[in-house]
Enzyme design. Structure first.
Site, PDB file in Angstrom:
ATOM      1  N   SER A 155       0.854  -1.187   0.000  1.00  0.00           N
ATOM      2  CA  SER A 155       0.000   0.000   0.000  1.00  0.00           C
ATOM      3  C   SER A 155       0.887   1.234   0.000  1.00  0.00           C
ATOM      4  O   SER A 155       2.052   1.171   0.419  1.00  0.00           O
ATOM      5  CB  SER A 155      -0.878   0.006   1.262  1.00  0.00           C
ATOM      6  OG  SER A 155      -1.455   1.280   1.488  1.00  0.00           O
ATOM      7  N   TYR A 167      -2.513  -1.061  10.458  1.00  0.00           N
ATOM      8  CA  TYR A 167      -2.441  -1.254   9.009  1.00  0.00           C
ATOM      9  C   TYR A 167      -1.130  -0.709   8.440  1.00  0.00           C
ATOM     10  O   TYR A 167      -0.436  -1.389   7.672  1.00  0.00           O
ATOM     11  CB  TYR A 167      -3.633  -0.556   8.352  1.00  0.00           C
ATOM     12  CG  TYR A 167      -3.755  -0.791   6.865  1.00  0.00           C
ATOM     13  CD1 TYR A 167      -4.438  -1.896   6.369  1.00  0.00           C
ATOM     14  CD2 TYR A 167      -3.199   0.104   5.952  1.00  0.00           C
ATOM     15  CE1 TYR A 167      -4.563  -2.106   5.000  1.00  0.00           C
ATOM     16  CE2 TYR A 167      -3.314  -0.103   4.584  1.00  0.00           C
ATOM     17  CZ  TYR A 167      -3.995  -1.206   4.121  1.00  0.00           C
ATOM     18  OH  TYR A 167      -4.092  -1.405   2.758  1.00  0.00           O
TER      19      TYR A 167
END
Length: 268
Positions: free
Chosen positions: A153, A166
């Site tokens: 990401s 995350y």
């Protein structure tokens, strides 16, 4: 996609019942690969992905497994060996979010995200490497012994308040990928990553569903549109193919320029 960049390849895509994983599985099949569609709980969705691929003339099977557990990885790799005869490409894509302010985040939510988004990637990649070595190099199939593609990401690099679990997991994926690539490249095992930015998936519906949310989000994207899962899938096909045979240890950002920190384009 007309060119069969993955013709004859056998691929495992984790977390492939929806979103980016689904798009990658479908794009891989369209590019000629046989695909194992992994899911944890969304059986109906995963079987629909496999059915869609089969109806278009491809080969795919849906396999349930929790990739955060070694037993789940054993199930997956046993299935791909039994059904497809081996593995050429792993896409370690499974991931989730459990968001909270830092001091409000429970240990359970911290562990769950790390277990799936980082440990699950590690476990699947470790087993893939073992399988690659057992199979040996088949130069008729590929110049690489095997290929591993992590889904990371932009938040492997961009801090994300309210999502520390995350961001920490994705930062870990970055160095997991790079350390593996450094260690395994001499065996002709190619390890790389794709790092999506803002992509329209169910996991982030709140960020793009309303006009107000879209307007806010687009301020972070110089290219002026929110990404689609297919944007990521097309890049994944190339990175998993032998067209990118000299690409090793690289993260390919698919983000419309989000990594350019657009807040600074007016001088900061």
């Amino acid at each position: 996609m007309t060119k069969q960049l993955l013709a004859g390849q056998r691929a495992l895509v984790t977390g492939a019942s929806s979103g980016i994983g689904r798009a990658i599985a479908c794009a891989f099949a369209e590019a000629g690969a046989s695909v194992v569609v992994n899911y944890r709980s969304s059986r109906e969705e995963a079987e629909q992905v496999a059915c869609d691929i089969q109806q278009r003339g491809g080969k795919a099977i849906a396999v349930q497994a929790d990739v955060s557990e070694p037993e789940g990885c054993d199930t997956l790799f046993g299935a791909i060996e039994r059904e497809l005869g081996g593995i050429d490409v792993l896409v370690a894509n499974a991931g989730l979010q459990r968001d909270a302010a830092f001091t409000e985040m429970s240990l359970g939510d911290w562990r769950k995200v790390i277990d799936v988004n980082l440990t699950g990637q590690f476990l699947c990649a470790q087993e893939a490497v073992r399988r690659f070595r057992q199979q040996g190099l088949d130069s008729q199939r590929s110049p690489a012994l095997g290929k591993i593609l992590f889904t990371s990401s932009v938040h492997q690099a961009i801090p994300w308040a309210g999502h520390v679990n995350y961001a920490a997991a994705k930062g870990g994926v970055k160095l997991l990928m790079e350390s593996m690539a450094q260690e395994l490249a001499e065996e002709k095992i190619r390890v790389n990553a794709i790092a999506p930015g803002a992509i329209k998936t169910a996991i982030n519906t709140d960020a793009w569903e309303s006009e107000e949310a879209q307007e806010k989000l687009l301020k972070l994207i110089p290219y002026g549109r929110i990404g689609e899962p297919e944007d990521v899938a097309k890049a994944a096909v190339w990175l998993a193919s032998d067209e990118s045979d000299y690409v090793v240890g690289t993260t390919l950002f698919i983000d419309g320029g989000m990594m350019l920190y657009p807040a600074f384009r007016e001088g900061g």
